[in-house]
Design a protein around this motif. Structure first.
Motif, PDB file in Angstrom:
ATOM      1  N   HIS A 165      51.261  30.973  61.071  1.00 61.66           N
ATOM      2  CA  HIS A 165      52.164  31.271  62.184  1.00 61.66           C
ATOM      3  C   HIS A 165      52.928  32.591  62.018  1.00 61.66           C
ATOM      4  CE1 HIS A 165      54.647  29.832  65.622  1.00 61.66           C
ATOM      5  NE2 HIS A 165      55.577  30.579  65.057  1.00 61.66           N
ATOM      6  N   HIS A 178      55.793  28.333  70.389  1.00 60.24           N
ATOM      7  CA  HIS A 178      54.554  28.760  71.047  1.00 60.24           C
ATOM      8  C   HIS A 178      54.696  28.811  72.574  1.00 60.24           C
ATOM      9  CE1 HIS A 178      51.537  29.387  67.947  1.00 60.24           C
ATOM     10  NE2 HIS A 178      52.170  28.456  67.239  1.00 60.24           N
ATOM     11  N   ASP A 196      49.032  32.296  66.033  1.00 63.87           N
ATOM     12  CA  ASP A 196      48.497  31.686  64.817  1.00 63.87           C
ATOM     13  C   ASP A 196      47.242  32.458  64.447  1.00 63.87           C
ATOM     14  OD1 ASP A 196      50.511  29.838  64.902  1.00 63.87           O
ATOM     15  OD2 ASP A 196      49.277  28.201  65.684  1.00 63.87           O
ATOM     16  N   ASP A 239      51.595  24.729  59.770  1.00 64.33           N
ATOM     17  CA  ASP A 239      51.316  25.903  60.600  1.00 64.33           C
ATOM     18  C   ASP A 239      51.302  27.147  59.712  1.00 64.33           C
ATOM     19  OD1 ASP A 239      50.896  27.231  62.962  1.00 64.33           O
ATOM     20  OD2 ASP A 239      52.923  26.971  63.761  1.00 64.33           O
TER      21      ASP A 239
HETATM   22 ZN   LIG Z   1      52.016  28.374  65.166  1.00 56.66          ZN
END
Ligand SMILES: [Zn+2]
Length: 280
Positions: free
Chosen positions: A154, A118, A125, A151
């Motif tokens: 993602h 990130h 996301d 996540d």
């Molecule tokens: Zn993520």
């Protein structure tokens, strides 16, 4: 003033508390000459909303240019659906907080600062990811959520200049040095212990835009001093011939005379109050 360390000590996951510092880091990233503009704001794109409300606090709406352009094309060609964004760019300050909370057992998994995908401006996301997997993959955005239990939303863009985590770390190191002339650190893009210590001591709202001007050894020097000296000349407290960009004893005396004249605390320093009245 709240510092990054205070944010960590709350034990609450709220990376929005360092939004001010994060904005400064992003600006600094874009002002390192050797790299050029690395991050581009994408909140001008249509057909997209931020789950956490207005961008700028929890979500830094920036991406690398090629990632942004691919997203623009995907949104433009699929206007029957809205993309809901949970998270996009994360600064090294935000990653530092997550990593420290991870060490305390509060956050499950977190990459070390400088190493999270990130922090590259190539990750998104997406809250309503099931609707977007097939679409985004056609535009170069790979869905990686299957392999990331924490996540599941993602996506990662394959391209751009790749990993720029080190640029984020460098930007923070430069920012720290700009605002701490008496505590310079190495600008090496490596988030080691010395850098972490300074990150903890950084104000969560960002560094004050102006440094405090006061008598130091060696003398403070810079354009900010010149601006103050010229205002003192204008106000009749300093001889024009004394404008030299150095915060020297003549300048201190002129500031003291100015402060006395205006009923301010007479300390010979230019902080927010004296600056506001002197430069008004
Ligand atoms: Zn993520």
């Amino acid at each position: 003033m709240e510092f990054v360390k205070n944010v960590i000590d709350t034990g609450v996951v709220d990376t929005g508390r360092v939004a001010g510092l994060s904005r400064q880091i992003i600006t600094e990233m874009n002002s390192i000459a050797e790299f050029g503009n690395v991050l581009f704001s994408f909140d001008d794109l249509e057909n997209m909303v931020f789950k956490t409300g207005e961008p700028g606090r929890k979500v830094n709406p920036v991406l690398q240019l090629s990632a942004k352009e691919a997203l623009r094309a995907a949104l433009r060609d699929n206007q029957d659906k809205k993309l809901v964004i949970n998270s996009a760019y994360r600064t090294v300050a935000q990653q530092h907080i997550l990593y420290q909370l991870h060490l305390k057992g509060i956050v499950g998994k977190a990459a070390k600062p400088g190493l999270s995908p990130h922090e590259d401006g190539l990750a998104l996301d997406v809250d309503n990811y099931p609707d977007w997997i097939r679409i985004l993959e056609r535009y170069g955005w790979q869905y990686l959520g299957d392999d990331l239990p924490n996540d599941p939303w993602h996506f990662s863009f394959d391209g751009g200049r790749g990993d720029i985590g080190n640029i984020g770390v460098k930007a923070f190191q430069r920012l720290w040095n700009k605002h701490n002339s008496d505590d310079q650190i190495e600008v090496d893009g490596d988030f080691g212990g010395e850098t972490a210590k300074r990150m903890n001591k950084s104000p969560s709202d960002g560094f004050p835009l102006f440094r405090l001007l006061k008598l130091t050894t060696p003398l403070l020097e810079g354009e900010d001093v010149r601006v103050v000296q010229e205002a003192l000349v204008e106000a009749g407290f300093l001889d024009a011939g004394k404008v030299n960009k150095f915060y020297d004893t003549e300048t201190v005396e002129a500031v003291e005379a100015f402060q006395k004249d205006k009923g301010l605390v007479v300390d010979g320093k230019v902080g927010p109050n004296t600056r506001r009245i002197l430069l008004a």
